[in-house]
Write a protein that holds these residues in place. Sequence first.
Motif, short mmCIF file in Angstrom:
data_model
loop_
_atom_site.label_atom_id
_atom_site.label_comp_id
_atom_site.label_asym_id
_atom_site.label_seq_id
_atom_site.Cartn_x
_atom_site.Cartn_y
_atom_site.Cartn_z
N ARG A 172 43.76 39.41 36.40
CA ARG A 172 44.04 37.99 36.20
C ARG A 172 45.21 37.52 37.05
O ARG A 172 45.44 36.32 37.18
N ASN A 173 45.98 38.45 37.59
CA ASN A 173 47.11 38.05 38.44
C ASN A 173 46.67 37.77 39.87
O ASN A 173 47.48 37.84 40.79
N GLY A 174 45.40 37.46 40.08
CA GLY A 174 44.94 37.07 41.41
C GLY A 174 44.71 38.22 42.35
O GLY A 174 44.94 38.08 43.55
N LYS A 175 44.31 39.35 41.82
CA LYS A 175 44.01 40.48 42.69
C LYS A 175 42.64 41.03 42.31
O LYS A 175 42.29 41.03 41.13
N VAL A 176 41.91 41.47 43.29
CA VAL A 176 40.65 42.12 42.99
C VAL A 176 40.59 43.41 43.79
O VAL A 176 40.91 43.45 44.97
N TRP A 177 40.26 44.51 43.06
CA TRP A 177 40.19 45.82 43.67
C TRP A 177 38.73 46.15 43.89
O TRP A 177 37.92 46.01 42.97
N VAL A 178 38.38 46.54 45.11
CA VAL A 178 36.99 46.83 45.45
C VAL A 178 36.92 48.24 46.01
O VAL A 178 37.78 48.64 46.80
N ASN A 179 35.93 48.99 45.59
CA ASN A 179 35.71 50.31 46.18
C ASN A 179 34.21 50.50 46.37
O ASN A 179 33.42 50.13 45.51
N SER A 180 33.84 51.03 47.52
CA SER A 180 32.45 51.38 47.73
C SER A 180 32.44 52.64 48.59
O SER A 180 33.50 53.13 48.96
N ASN A 181 31.25 53.17 48.90
CA ASN A 181 31.27 54.45 49.60
C ASN A 181 31.55 54.33 51.09
O ASN A 181 31.73 55.34 51.76
N SER A 182 31.63 53.11 51.64
CA SER A 182 32.02 53.00 53.05
C SER A 182 33.15 51.98 53.19
O SER A 182 33.25 51.03 52.41
N VAL A 183 33.98 52.20 54.19
CA VAL A 183 35.09 51.28 54.46
C VAL A 183 34.55 49.91 54.82
O VAL A 183 35.03 48.87 54.36
N LYS A 184 33.49 49.92 55.63
CA LYS A 184 32.90 48.66 56.09
C LYS A 184 32.39 47.84 54.90
O LYS A 184 32.60 46.63 54.83
N GLY A 185 31.74 48.55 53.96
CA GLY A 185 31.21 47.87 52.78
C GLY A 185 32.31 47.26 51.94
O GLY A 185 32.21 46.11 51.50
N THR A 186 33.40 48.01 51.75
CA THR A 186 34.50 47.50 50.95
C THR A 186 35.08 46.23 51.57
O THR A 186 35.33 45.24 50.89
N ILE A 187 35.29 46.28 52.88
CA ILE A 187 35.84 45.10 53.56
C ILE A 187 34.90 43.92 53.41
O ILE A 187 35.31 42.80 53.08
N ALA A 188 33.60 44.16 53.62
CA ALA A 188 32.62 43.07 53.57
C ALA A 188 32.58 42.44 52.18
O ALA A 188 32.54 41.22 52.05
N ILE A 189 32.60 43.27 51.13
CA ILE A 189 32.54 42.74 49.76
C ILE A 189 33.81 41.96 49.44
O ILE A 189 33.77 40.84 48.92
#
Lengths: 297, 246
Positions: free
Chosen positions: B201-218
């Motif tokens: 809720r403090n304006g941050k979203v953590w994303v993890n996926s199996n590729s760096v490219k995917g994480t950046i894109a999401i």
Amino acid sequence: MPREVEPSVNERQFFEKALAENLRLDGRAFDQFRDLELSFGDEFGVADVRLGKTRIHTNISAEVTTPYPDKPFDGLFTITTELSPMTSPHYETSRPSDPEILLSRILEKNLRRSQALDTESLCLIAGHKVWSVRADVHILSHDGNLIDASCISVLAALQHFRKPDTSSEGENVTVYTLEERDPVPLSLLHFPYCVTFSFYPSTVEEGETVILLDSTLLEEQLREGSATIGINKDGELCQIAKLGGISVDAVAFLGCVQVALARVKEISTFVIKRLAEDAKKRDKGDLMAELRAENDR
Amino acid sequence: MASTRTSTFVLPGDRLDPASLPSHPTLPLKLGPGLRHIPPNTITPTVAGQLCTDKRKNAVWVEFNGGRYIPTTGDLVIATIQNSAVDIFYASVSDYAPKATLPQLSFEGATKKTRPQLSFGALVYARVTHANKHMDPELECVSQSTGKSEGLGPLTGGMVFDISLGMARRLMLPKPVEQGALVILDELGGQGVAFEIAVGRNGKVWVNSNSVKGTIAIGRAIQETDEKALKIEEQRKLAKKVAREI
């Protein structure tokens, strides 16, 4: 004074992994600038530059003063920069911080010492009256690459600025208002823009460096070294500032200069285009059109 | 849900029309964020935003996209560990604000001997347990009632992206599609993109996926939806584009 917010461990590790895969966090290529936006104010000499989320506002003003006794023929040109708490809460107003000193020194070196503004043309009466041109750089938002953005902002504002026309009879100087006579542009000799490179040690190949252009705040916090190259569109190198950091291969560094030249050509074309658009907007046509009383409705 | 987003836009100090407030025979009226009660019977907004009401809960609040996060009890946040004392961690919830405290024993299965070792800059997904004006906020990474982590705890790997507070609230709605007009995550999932996500809720979203490219894109797709205020159709198009690129 609160400490600057540092990137978290996850951000550091992810950034490193991304660089190893030739990716940047905002999807740009390594040698790509963010979207550059430039707008001018209603008055002459007001320029607002946006480079991604970095935003810089420059205001140029001129007044008549007496010159320094050792340089009686030279006008004055000063650049003032201030990183205020508005930029980021960890900057103080009372004490200049290191980034602020660096910023003002590089701008000074790049614009003043390279004689971008012909200070002799600012002289009205030798030893008595000269124009003092002052550029106030206000940093409204800081998302990295302040040096390049401020340099574009100051140069665009200088090109946009018009100083009041004057005439002199003996010792008397008359300064005309904007209504009496059209104001005159400053005499600028060349336009040296800055391009800053950020260096990171490569994790893929030992001894190699990854070079990024126009780094964001996060990229700036994580970099291991940087170099600022001041160059004009004719390829005349005005200054290079590499203040510490990791060592860079000489051939790679020469490559940086070539990249800087290509970027500066793009930037100056963009600034000239925007200046032309602004001039077209201001141009009301001939004198009759200007004196017309009826409005557009 | 009985909550309704009215089209009423309010400014600080406006006089609220009594008809726009919900009325309930027994429940007292609950004032949410952005509203202030001036005794005896005046209610004025303190921020500019959209006036929202919930008839069933007899609640009224102002939905706004403010800049700074102010901790509220029960919020899920992504906090950054700053330093640790004898038995607590000090964590930063919002930049340049007082640090929140996180007891070292409030992790799942933590005892005096097996407590997590978190260093400077580590990220944790935590719940705010205490928050008020006069004290530093307190966090926990374990459910008090069940003793299970329930998804809270240290976040390893992945990347955090900054989003606006309004976007964080929209992402955390029980039904983001109907209530928040937000389909980007569902669409990405529907396209077969696999990823993990934690919204603070403090304006941050953590994303993890199996590729760096995917994480950046999401991460960038979420930021773009936020910054450009994309409509449902545009979000669908963006999700398709992202899925194709990965």
